[in-house]
Design a protein around this motif. Structure first.
Motif, PDB file in Angstrom:
ATOM      1  N   LYS A 144      15.035 -27.263   5.239  1.00  0.00           N
ATOM      2  CA  LYS A 144      13.841 -26.419   5.311  1.00  0.00           C
ATOM      3  C   LYS A 144      14.065 -25.332   6.348  1.00  0.00           C
ATOM      4  CE  LYS A 144       9.847 -27.764   3.268  1.00  0.00           C
ATOM      5  NZ  LYS A 144       9.817 -29.158   2.872  1.00  0.00           N
ATOM      6  N   ILE A 145      13.608 -24.128   6.077  1.00  0.00           N
ATOM      7  CA  ILE A 145      13.557 -23.118   7.126  1.00  0.00           C
ATOM      8  C   ILE A 145      12.577 -23.650   8.173  1.00  0.00           C
ATOM      9  CG2 ILE A 145      12.735 -20.768   7.662  1.00  0.00           C
ATOM     10  CD1 ILE A 145      15.422 -20.778   6.251  1.00  0.00           C
ATOM     11  N   GLY A 146      13.004 -23.625   9.421  1.00  0.00           N
ATOM     12  CA  GLY A 146      12.175 -24.217  10.482  1.00  0.00           C
ATOM     13  C   GLY A 146      12.807 -25.499  11.001  1.00  0.00           C
ATOM     14  N   SER A 147      13.779 -26.059  10.242  1.00  0.00           N
ATOM     15  CA  SER A 147      14.445 -27.278  10.714  1.00  0.00           C
ATOM     16  C   SER A 147      15.456 -26.936  11.807  1.00  0.00           C
ATOM     17  CB  SER A 147      15.135 -27.998   9.555  1.00  0.00           C
ATOM     18  OG  SER A 147      16.149 -27.163   9.013  1.00  0.00           O
ATOM     19  N   CYS A 148      15.762 -25.656  11.952  1.00  0.00           N
ATOM     20  CA  CYS A 148      16.664 -25.160  13.011  1.00  0.00           C
ATOM     21  C   CYS A 148      18.061 -25.790  12.948  1.00  0.00           C
ATOM     22  CB  CYS A 148      16.054 -25.366  14.396  1.00  0.00           C
ATOM     23  SG  CYS A 148      14.544 -24.432  14.653  1.00  0.00           S
ATOM     24  N   LYS A 149      18.554 -26.064  11.744  1.00  0.00           N
ATOM     25  CA  LYS A 149      19.898 -26.630  11.623  1.00  0.00           C
ATOM     26  C   LYS A 149      20.957 -25.531  11.820  1.00  0.00           C
ATOM     27  CE  LYS A 149      19.257 -31.020  10.743  1.00  0.00           C
ATOM     28  NZ  LYS A 149      17.838 -31.121  11.072  1.00  0.00           N
ATOM     29  N   HIS A 150      20.601 -24.301  11.534  1.00  0.00           N
ATOM     30  CA  HIS A 150      21.577 -23.212  11.666  1.00  0.00           C
ATOM     31  C   HIS A 150      21.053 -22.090  12.557  1.00  0.00           C
ATOM     32  CE1 HIS A 150      22.893 -25.384   8.050  1.00  0.00           C
ATOM     33  NE2 HIS A 150      24.105 -25.062   8.479  1.00  0.00           N
ATOM     34  N   CYS A 151      20.152 -22.426  13.445  1.00  0.00           N
ATOM     35  CA  CYS A 151      19.653 -21.419  14.398  1.00  0.00           C
ATOM     36  C   CYS A 151      19.107 -22.163  15.623  1.00  0.00           C
ATOM     37  CB  CYS A 151      18.554 -20.571  13.768  1.00  0.00           C
ATOM     38  SG  CYS A 151      17.027 -21.464  13.471  1.00  0.00           S
ATOM     39  N   ASP A 152      18.748 -21.425  16.663  1.00  0.00           N
ATOM     40  CA  ASP A 152      18.213 -22.064  17.872  1.00  0.00           C
ATOM     41  C   ASP A 152      16.698 -22.219  17.800  1.00  0.00           C
ATOM     42  OD1 ASP A 152      20.599 -22.254  19.756  1.00  0.00           O
ATOM     43  OD2 ASP A 152      20.731 -20.205  18.995  1.00  0.00           O
ATOM     44  N   ILE A 153      16.034 -21.175  17.294  1.00  0.00           N
ATOM     45  CA  ILE A 153      14.570 -21.196  17.238  1.00  0.00           C
ATOM     46  C   ILE A 153      14.109 -20.533  15.938  1.00  0.00           C
ATOM     47  CG2 ILE A 153      12.420 -20.468  18.387  1.00  0.00           C
ATOM     48  CD1 ILE A 153      13.862 -20.310  21.023  1.00  0.00           C
ATOM     49  N   SER A 154      13.085 -21.127  15.333  1.00  0.00           N
ATOM     50  CA  SER A 154      12.453 -20.527  14.149  1.00  0.00           C
ATOM     51  C   SER A 154      11.033 -20.139  14.500  1.00  0.00           C
ATOM     52  CB  SER A 154      12.331 -21.585  13.057  1.00  0.00           C
ATOM     53  OG  SER A 154      13.239 -21.395  12.060  1.00  0.00           O
ATOM     54  N   THR A 155      10.561 -19.014  13.955  1.00  0.00           N
ATOM     55  CA  THR A 155       9.176 -18.602  14.233  1.00  0.00           C
ATOM     56  C   THR A 155       8.466 -18.260  12.918  1.00  0.00           C
ATOM     57  OG1 THR A 155       9.855 -16.296  14.491  1.00  0.00           O
ATOM     58  CG2 THR A 155       9.805 -17.634  16.485  1.00  0.00           C
TER      59      THR A 155
ATOM     60  N   TYR B  19      18.928 -21.190  -2.716  1.00  0.00           N
ATOM     61  CA  TYR B  19      17.737 -21.348  -1.883  1.00  0.00           C
ATOM     62  C   TYR B  19      16.475 -21.465  -2.725  1.00  0.00           C
ATOM     63  CZ  TYR B  19      16.871 -16.346  -2.692  1.00  0.00           C
ATOM     64  OH  TYR B  19      16.647 -15.126  -3.286  1.00  0.00           O
ATOM     65  N   LYS B  20      15.433 -21.988  -2.083  1.00  0.00           N
ATOM     66  CA  LYS B  20      14.116 -22.027  -2.720  1.00  0.00           C
ATOM     67  C   LYS B  20      13.229 -21.093  -1.909  1.00  0.00           C
ATOM     68  CE  LYS B  20      10.326 -25.084  -3.225  1.00  0.00           C
ATOM     69  NZ  LYS B  20       9.801 -26.102  -2.369  1.00  0.00           N
ATOM     70  N   SER B  21      12.710 -20.074  -2.574  1.00  0.00           N
ATOM     71  CA  SER B  21      11.927 -19.068  -1.871  1.00  0.00           C
ATOM     72  C   SER B  21      10.527 -19.578  -1.534  1.00  0.00           C
ATOM     73  CB  SER B  21      11.811 -17.832  -2.764  1.00  0.00           C
ATOM     74  OG  SER B  21      10.997 -16.867  -2.143  1.00  0.00           O
TER      75      SER B  21
ATOM     76  N   GLY C  24      10.320 -13.982   1.970  1.00  0.00           N
ATOM     77  CA  GLY C  24      10.335 -15.456   1.959  1.00  0.00           C
ATOM     78  C   GLY C  24      11.603 -16.038   1.365  1.00  0.00           C
ATOM     79  N   ASN C  25      12.643 -15.172   1.215  1.00  0.00           N
ATOM     80  CA  ASN C  25      13.896 -15.622   0.592  1.00  0.00           C
ATOM     81  C   ASN C  25      14.986 -15.862   1.641  1.00  0.00           C
ATOM     82  OD1 ASN C  25      12.683 -15.014  -1.970  1.00  0.00           O
ATOM     83  ND2 ASN C  25      13.108 -12.861  -1.538  1.00  0.00           N
ATOM     84  N   PRO C  26      15.318 -17.127   1.909  1.00  0.00           N
ATOM     85  CA  PRO C  26      16.324 -17.389   2.951  1.00  0.00           C
ATOM     86  C   PRO C  26      17.742 -17.236   2.401  1.00  0.00           C
ATOM     87  CG  PRO C  26      15.431 -19.443   2.140  1.00  0.00           C
ATOM     88  CD  PRO C  26      14.770 -18.364   1.332  1.00  0.00           C
ATOM     89  N   ILE C  27      18.099 -15.999   2.105  1.00  0.00           N
ATOM     90  CA  ILE C  27      19.327 -15.735   1.336  1.00  0.00           C
ATOM     91  C   ILE C  27      20.594 -16.177   2.076  1.00  0.00           C
ATOM     92  CG2 ILE C  27      20.720 -13.904   0.253  1.00  0.00           C
ATOM     93  CD1 ILE C  27      18.096 -12.399  -0.254  1.00  0.00           C
ATOM     94  N   ASN C  28      20.673 -15.838   3.358  1.00  0.00           N
ATOM     95  CA  ASN C  28      21.915 -16.133   4.101  1.00  0.00           C
ATOM     96  C   ASN C  28      21.680 -17.102   5.253  1.00  0.00           C
ATOM     97  OD1 ASN C  28      23.742 -14.218   2.743  1.00  0.00           O
ATOM     98  ND2 ASN C  28      22.333 -12.679   3.561  1.00  0.00           N
ATOM     99  N   ALA C  29      20.680 -17.969   5.106  1.00  0.00           N
ATOM    100  CA  ALA C  29      20.214 -18.774   6.251  1.00  0.00           C
ATOM    101  C   ALA C  29      21.325 -19.513   6.997  1.00  0.00           C
ATOM    102  CB  ALA C  29      19.149 -19.752   5.775  1.00  0.00           C
ATOM    103  N   ASN C  30      22.328 -20.021   6.278  1.00  0.00           N
ATOM    104  CA  ASN C  30      23.360 -20.813   6.966  1.00  0.00           C
ATOM    105  C   ASN C  30      24.585 -19.985   7.348  1.00  0.00           C
ATOM    106  OD1 ASN C  30      24.003 -20.378   4.343  1.00  0.00           O
ATOM    107  ND2 ASN C  30      24.905 -22.391   3.981  1.00  0.00           N
ATOM    108  N   LYS C  31      24.523 -18.674   7.082  1.00  0.00           N
ATOM    109  CA  LYS C  31      25.753 -17.881   7.245  1.00  0.00           C
ATOM    110  C   LYS C  31      25.844 -17.111   8.560  1.00  0.00           C
ATOM    111  CE  LYS C  31      26.499 -17.548   2.332  1.00  0.00           C
ATOM    112  NZ  LYS C  31      25.465 -16.972   1.466  1.00  0.00           N
TER     113      LYS C  31
ATOM    114  N   GLY D 138       7.907 -22.921   4.176  1.00  0.00           N
ATOM    115  CA  GLY D 138       8.028 -23.648   2.908  1.00  0.00           C
ATOM    116  C   GLY D 138       9.329 -23.355   2.176  1.00  0.00           C
ATOM    117  N   ALA D 139      10.083 -22.357   2.659  1.00  0.00           N
ATOM    118  CA  ALA D 139      11.353 -22.017   1.993  1.00  0.00           C
ATOM    119  C   ALA D 139      12.435 -23.035   2.363  1.00  0.00           C
ATOM    120  CB  ALA D 139      11.793 -20.618   2.400  1.00  0.00           C
ATOM    121  N   GLU D 140      13.413 -23.179   1.468  1.00  0.00           N
ATOM    122  CA  GLU D 140      14.526 -24.106   1.698  1.00  0.00           C
ATOM    123  C   GLU D 140      15.832 -23.437   1.344  1.00  0.00           C
ATOM    124  OE1 GLU D 140      13.931 -27.727  -0.516  1.00  0.00           O
ATOM    125  OE2 GLU D 140      11.905 -27.952   0.289  1.00  0.00           O
TER     126      GLU D 140
END
Ligand SMILES: Cc1ncc(COP(=O)(O)O)c(C=O)c1O
Length: 381
Positions: free
Chosen positions: A174-185, A290-292, A135-142, A163-165
């Protein structure tokens, strides 16, 4: 004493009435509760389009179908992951390349992706699959830089991370906002942040992808407005729908998500505080970027040794506590045909294990878990 699991759902009387009320409606599938759950998730996740479906695995499959993964497409994903993504990509005939992971977090880093591309001489890939272990979005924007570099789609297997940010240029996402990816699941399995028994969520900001996700979810059928007898089949889809009573449970569970996340974070803090003097263990790093979602509490042996891990698991089990290993690297399974080992994934496999974490874990029970861990490593207090 009943044994302490490593994870468990929390269902209260409000959840139970939500489900029983939904069962009294005329429509118990594809009704207004599905739309309501999707709208509530849209607001919570701050994305444009949300589709709920019947498992995390089908959520990932819908994302693969929507981007059109086909035979021989090249896909990169971490070697340490739950096996859904791998199996699904293989079932579509894709060539899967397993990237190594960080040996402490079990997560694929941008450097691991670069190394994987070099090793297999990959210049263009269809998709890069990211997984936020624990649940840790360590490199989400990278990973976004790979979109251009590899001409690929980026898909988040965020099954652990509802719920992670994370932070990007001082802004929270928020993870799921898809700001740095095409699709979140996401998965809504009972052990996850919130549950619908079984269930999944797919989010995207692309109308085109959302249309495809919804078509594939419901057998590829396109209906004509106000003419229920007139429909066409525009692609070969599946029935991956979530029913109305599950959606009703999801709506009710989502109301408690802040509470669930707070409790998981408190459990993490107590483990961090009480286990810091166990010299044999690495505890999770506290990272401000990040917020886990605190789905798992993963610790690792400073001296990787699979036998020690198994001995610990057996010792804890004897004492009524179930710990778990997340995950066995994918290349170790029979279904992975081919010779493959990656260095850090091996270290992670030999060292990491997960301690109990769930909403109803009382302080007293957690202190008991901590006491047993310490006694295994020869500490009294
Ligand atoms: C990382 C990850 N991906 C995918 C899945 C599959 O989700 P589900 O069990 O809802 O199909 C899980 C479930 O455990 C998971 O942890």
């Amino acid at each position: 004493m009943k044994s302490i699991p490593y994870g468990k759902q929390f269902i209260d009387s409000k959840d139970i009435s939500a489900v029983s009320n939904a069962l009294k409606n005329d429509l118990i599938t594809t009704g207004k509760l599905t739309l309501k759950f999707e709208n509530n998730l849209n607001k919570y996740l701050k994305c444009k389009y949300t589709s709920v479906c019947n498992s995390g695995t089908s959520a990932i499959f819908l994302s693969f179908l929507a981007i059109g993964i086909k035979k021989n497409d090249k896909i990169i994903m971490p070697a340490v992951n739950f096996v859904s993504s791998y199996n699904l990509a293989k079932s579509l005939g894709a060539q899967v390349f397993l990237a190594d992971v960080d040996n402490r977090t079990g997560q694929m880093t941008p450097e691991n992706v670069d190394a994987c591309c070099k090793k297999f001489n990959l210049k263009k890939v269809k998709a890069l699959i990211i997984m936020y272990n624990g649940g840790n979005p360590i490199n989400a924007n990278k990973f976004i830089k790979f979109k251009k570099k590899l001409n690929c789609f980026i898909i988040e297997d965020a099954c652990h991370a509802l719920g992670a940010e994370y932070k990007d240029k001082k802004k929270n996402f928020k993870i799921g906002s898809c700001k740095h990816c095409d699709i979140s699941t996401f998965s809504l399995h009972p052990l996850k942040t919130i549950t619908t028994g079984e269930g999944g969520i797919v989010t995207t900001n692309s109308k085109l992808l959302d249309n495809k996700i919804k078509m594939f979810r419901s057998i590829g059928i396109k209906r004509t407005k106000n003419k229920h007898w007139k429909y066409d089949v525009i692609l070969s889809g599946f029935n991956f729908r979530m029913n109305e009573f599950q959606c009703s449970l999801g709506i009710s569970q989502l109301k408690k998500i802040k509470l669930f996340l707070k409790k998981r974070s408190e459990i993490t803090d107590l483990y961090n505080k009480k286990l810091k003097n166990v010299s044999q263990l690495n505890l999770p790093e506290n990272v401000a970027s990040y917020k886990s979602a605190s789905h798992l509490y993963i610790v690792s042996l400073k001296k990787p040794n699979y036998q020690t891990k198994e001995n610990l698991l057996k010792f804890m089990k004897k004492n009524g506590i179930l710990i778990q290993f997340h995950y066995i690297p994918i290349y170790k399974f029979k279904n992975f045909k081919g010779k493959y080992v990656s260095k850090n994934s091996e270290i992670y496999f030999k060292s990491a294990f997960s301690l109990p974490i769930f909403y109803e874990l009382t302080r007293k029970k957690q202190i008991y878990v901590i006491k047993k861990i310490k006694s295994f490593f020869g500490l009294n207090e």
